[in-house]
Design an enzyme around this catalytic site. Structure first.
Site, PDB file in Angstrom:
ATOM      1  N   SER A   1      46.629  45.860  38.700  1.00  0.00           N
ATOM      2  CA  SER A   1      46.617  45.152  40.115  1.00  0.00           C
ATOM      3  C   SER A   1      46.561  43.589  40.048  1.00  0.00           C
ATOM      4  O   SER A   1      46.112  43.242  39.083  1.00  0.00           O
ATOM      5  CB  SER A   1      45.244  45.466  40.534  1.00  0.00           C
TER       6      SER A   1
ATOM      7  N   TYR B   1      36.248  46.045  38.504  1.00  0.00           N
ATOM      8  CA  TYR B   1      37.725  46.424  38.821  1.00  0.00           C
ATOM      9  C   TYR B   1      38.593  45.439  38.050  1.00  0.00           C
ATOM     10  O   TYR B   1      39.621  45.903  37.352  1.00  0.00           O
ATOM     11  CB  TYR B   1      38.032  46.457  40.291  1.00  0.00           C
TER      12      TYR B   1
END
Ligand code: CAA
Ligand code: NAP
Length: 246
Positions: free
Chosen positions: A140, A153
């Protein structure tokens, strides 16, 4: 084009579904893998069939090693060894760090990072033995740059980049490439779960002023899975509407 067996985790999600479809359109036999016992699985399979996609559906919890090993063994027995692996399953548990609890940390690290070990461990040695393989890890933008509210995350997705580069080096002479795709904000339920006002601010911060489309990620995966992408390994491909220019 050579037909290969491609396994995609998190296949029932927004990006996973499209990656499965794009790999199938490119002529591959696709194994769509997601959590065991999902209530919407039958409806999803029916929807895919209606759209002309006949996926082999597999079940595993990517956070659990034994579950992944059993899934891979069943896939190998039923349709053959996995040539292309897309580690796509992932979750968010967003909160600012002082309020993030240990369960939120553990869930994201095990689903988004330890999962790479769990799924890949049974598959990559066999790719190396056969002398051909493609491993694509969905990281990401927020692993590349860090994002407030996403300590868990960002750590997991940054860890994904280290995993990718180290495994790429181990497999570099074996015909197996290992790459990471780092999407920016893509219009799936993961992004739609962000509070409306925060999501709108994020959209305005993207130079292209729009969220990405899952098809744009799927097309990149098809390319990375191809023979022609054989000189790309250990790379992180950013696909984010220009956010790295900010
Ligand atoms: N750091 C630490 N604390 C902060 C802070 C900061 N930067 N900003 C505010 N706070 C404090 C506030 O002062 C407040 O404190 P008090 O409770 O003591 O008053 C507290 O944190 C809570 O603030 P909020 O009420 O605003 O927090 P919230 O829980 O409603 O929202 C959040 C927090 C969930 C992280 C929210 O800001 C958010 O959703 N941010 C976006 C995060 C993001 O981009 N996620 C991406 C999801 S999609 C994805 O991940 C896909 C991909 O790969 C791109
Ligand atoms: P999504 O729609 O929520 O799909 C994620 C899929 O993974 C879901 O089908 C989910 O099942 C599944 N999953 C969750 N936990 C799992 C587990 N333990 N084992 C197996 N499968 C599991 O999200 P998405 O947007 O398509 O995201 C796909 C990947 O892209 C994720 O890794 C995400 O971090 C990454 N990514 C997304 C964006 C974005 O903007 N959307 C940007 C960058 C990177 P359930 O629905 O049942 O939970």
């Amino acid at each position: 084009m050579t037909t290969r067996v491609a396994l995609v985790t998190g296949a029932l999600g927004g990006i996973g579904t499209t990656i499965c479809q794009e790999l199938a359109k490119a002529g591959h036999k696709v194994v769509a893998a997601d959590l065991p016992g999902l209530q919407h699985k039958d409806a999803w399979v029916a929807e895919q069939k209606a759209a002309g996609f006949d996926f082999y559906v597999a079940e595993a919890n990517v956070a659990e090693y034994d579950s992944c090993k059993a899934m891979v063994e069943k896939v190998e027995k039923d349709i053959g060894p996995v040539d292309i692996l897309v580690n796509n399953a992932g979750i968010t548990r967003d909160k600012f760090f002082p309020k993030m609890d240990r369960a939120m940390w553990d869930a994201v690290i095990s689903t988004n990072l330890t999962s790479l070990f769990n799924v890949t461990h049974t598959i990559s040695p066999k790719m190396a033995e056969r002398g051909w393989g493609r491993i694509i890890n969905i990281s990401s933008l927020n692993g590349v740059r860090g994002q407030a509210g996403q300590i868990n995350y960002s750590a997991a997705k940054a860890g994904c980049l280290g995993f990718t580069k180290a495994l790429a080096l181990e497999l570099v002479e074996k015909g197996v490439t290992v790459n990471a795709v780092a999407p920016g904000y893509i219009a799936t339920k993961m992004v739609m779960a962000i509070r409306d006002d925060i999501r709108e601010n994020i959209r305005n911060s993207i130079p292209m002023k729009r969220f990405g489309k899952p098809e744009e990620i799927g097309a990149l995966c098809v390319y990375l899975a191809s023979d022609l992408a054989g000189f790309i390994t250990g790379a992180t491909i950013n696909i984010n509407g220009g956010m790295h220019m900010c």
